[in-house]
Design a protein around this motif. Structure first.
Motif, PDB file in Angstrom:
ATOM      1  N   CYS A  19      -3.850  16.257  -5.809  1.00 26.26           N
ATOM      2  CA  CYS A  19      -3.510  17.493  -6.493  1.00 26.26           C
ATOM      3  C   CYS A  19      -4.805  18.102  -7.025  1.00 26.26           C
ATOM      4  O   CYS A  19      -5.618  17.380  -7.599  1.00 26.26           O
ATOM      5  CB  CYS A  19      -2.557  17.134  -7.632  1.00 26.26           C
ATOM      6  N   VAL A  20      -5.004  19.387  -6.798  1.00 29.10           N
ATOM      7  CA  VAL A  20      -6.228  20.047  -7.265  1.00 29.10           C
ATOM      8  C   VAL A  20      -6.143  20.246  -8.782  1.00 29.10           C
ATOM      9  O   VAL A  20      -5.215  20.873  -9.274  1.00 29.10           O
ATOM     10  CB  VAL A  20      -6.421  21.406  -6.561  1.00 29.10           C
ATOM     11  N   LEU A  21      -7.126  19.664  -9.494  1.00 25.98           N
ATOM     12  CA  LEU A  21      -7.183  19.852 -10.945  1.00 25.98           C
ATOM     13  C   LEU A  21      -8.002  21.083 -11.285  1.00 25.98           C
ATOM     14  O   LEU A  21      -7.727  21.786 -12.246  1.00 25.98           O
ATOM     15  CB  LEU A  21      -7.856  18.641 -11.608  1.00 25.98           C
ATOM     16  N   PRO A  25     -16.272  23.627 -10.030  1.00 31.08           N
ATOM     17  CA  PRO A  25     -16.366  22.767  -8.853  1.00 31.08           C
ATOM     18  C   PRO A  25     -15.064  22.003  -8.659  1.00 31.08           C
ATOM     19  O   PRO A  25     -14.332  21.762  -9.608  1.00 31.08           O
ATOM     20  CB  PRO A  25     -17.512  21.824  -9.205  1.00 31.08           C
ATOM     21  N   LEU A  26     -14.822  21.608  -7.419  1.00 34.13           N
ATOM     22  CA  LEU A  26     -13.540  21.003  -7.048  1.00 34.13           C
ATOM     23  C   LEU A  26     -13.345  19.621  -7.683  1.00 34.13           C
ATOM     24  O   LEU A  26     -14.241  18.780  -7.657  1.00 34.13           O
ATOM     25  CB  LEU A  26     -13.467  20.867  -5.517  1.00 34.13           C
ATOM     26  N   VAL A  48     -11.506  12.727  -8.194  1.00 31.13           N
ATOM     27  CA  VAL A  48     -12.505  12.712  -7.129  1.00 31.13           C
ATOM     28  C   VAL A  48     -13.123  14.108  -7.024  1.00 31.13           C
ATOM     29  O   VAL A  48     -12.421  15.102  -7.174  1.00 31.13           O
ATOM     30  CB  VAL A  48     -11.802  12.330  -5.796  1.00 31.13           C
ATOM     31  N   ASN A  49     -14.426  14.161  -6.763  1.00 32.91           N
ATOM     32  CA  ASN A  49     -15.066  15.482  -6.634  1.00 32.91           C
ATOM     33  C   ASN A  49     -15.066  15.947  -5.168  1.00 32.91           C
ATOM     34  O   ASN A  49     -14.535  15.266  -4.281  1.00 32.91           O
ATOM     35  CB  ASN A  49     -16.482  15.464  -7.236  1.00 32.91           C
ATOM     36  N   GLY A  50     -15.676  17.087  -4.919  1.00 34.34           N
ATOM     37  CA  GLY A  50     -15.663  17.690  -3.584  1.00 34.34           C
ATOM     38  C   GLY A  50     -16.404  16.885  -2.541  1.00 34.34           C
ATOM     39  O   GLY A  50     -16.262  17.142  -1.336  1.00 34.34           O
ATOM     40  N   ALA A  73      -9.827  22.671   1.417  1.00 33.65           N
ATOM     41  CA  ALA A  73     -10.848  23.690   1.711  1.00 33.65           C
ATOM     42  C   ALA A  73     -10.334  24.716   2.714  1.00 33.65           C
ATOM     43  O   ALA A  73     -10.481  25.923   2.514  1.00 33.65           O
ATOM     44  CB  ALA A  73     -12.111  23.010   2.244  1.00 33.65           C
ATOM     45  N   VAL A  74      -9.715  24.256   3.801  1.00 34.94           N
ATOM     46  CA  VAL A  74      -9.360  25.167   4.900  1.00 34.94           C
ATOM     47  C   VAL A  74      -8.061  25.929   4.606  1.00 34.94           C
ATOM     48  O   VAL A  74      -7.974  27.132   4.852  1.00 34.94           O
ATOM     49  CB  VAL A  74      -9.238  24.389   6.235  1.00 34.94           C
TER      50      VAL A  74
END
Ligand SMILES: [Zn+2]
Length: 202
Positions: A19-21, A25-26, A48-50, A73-74
């Motif tokens: 899940c994107v927090l 930055p990602l 976890v980072n990008g 990303a896509v």
């Protein structure tokens, strides 16, 4: 995510959910590698980072993190759900692959589809233990995929703009796979009996 485990879609320690927090930055919230998803506690989750590095929590990031990152990303996904269900494992490695799925009311559960008169195919990529290489090959497929793709003999990745959307897409895609599996088990349909009027009955 307990219900995904209860439905038998991530037995053992298989599957993973992210899940994107934060976008920039990602930062991704996900389960550590090797965790059994059915008994995972919130405090066991990692961030976890990008680059796929763990920046918070205990444990390693799964090798499959690379594909989660590629989908985020896509496709611009806000959540990615990866399962190893029987239907996904079987149909991704059986014959010509799953689909086409058409004239099914359930298709309307996929974002962007407003009528049952639609045809979709779920793309299948060859499985690869090199998830970085697999993720690079997946990128052009993700763009046109119906919110999900299969890895042959491995499982399903489904995604959505947020966790609710990803869960809905996962349920729809698992439903379609299960439907096709059951269709393969049915005997070929014989001719339909004529309606009574056509046979001259009242
Ligand atoms: Zn997997």
């Amino acid at each position: 995510m307990g219900d995904i485990h209860q439905r038998g879609w991530c037995d053992g320690t298989s599957g993973n959910f992210s899940c994107v927090l934060r976008r920039d930055p990602l930062l991704l919230l996900m389960a550590p590698s090797g965790a059994r998803k059915g008994s995972l506690r919130a405090e066991e989750l990692i961030v976890v980072n990008g680059e796929g590095e763990v920046v918070r929590g205990q444990g390693r990031a799964s090798a499959e993190t690379a594909l989660h990152l590629a989908i985020v990303a896509v496709a611009g996904a806000g959540a990615v759900l990866h399962t190893h269900s029987l239907a996904a494992t079987l149909l991704s490695s059986h014959g010509p692959g799953p689909g086409p799925f058409q004239d099914l009311e359930m298709l309307k559960g996929l974002e962007g589809i407003g009528t049952h008169q639609t045809t979709i195919r779920v793309p299948v990529l060859p499985n690869d233990q090199d998830m970085e290489a697999l993720s690079r090959r997946a990128a052009p497929v993700i763009r046109d995929a119906p919110h999900g793709l299969l890895l042959a003999g491995h499982g399903l990745y489904a995604w959505g703009r947020d966790l609710n959307g990803a869960q809905r897409h996962l349920e729809i895609l698992e439903f379609l796979l299960e439907l096709q599996w059951r269709r393969l088990l049915l005997p070929a349909p014989g001719p339909r009996p004529d309606p009574p009027q056509a046979r001259g009955e009242r």
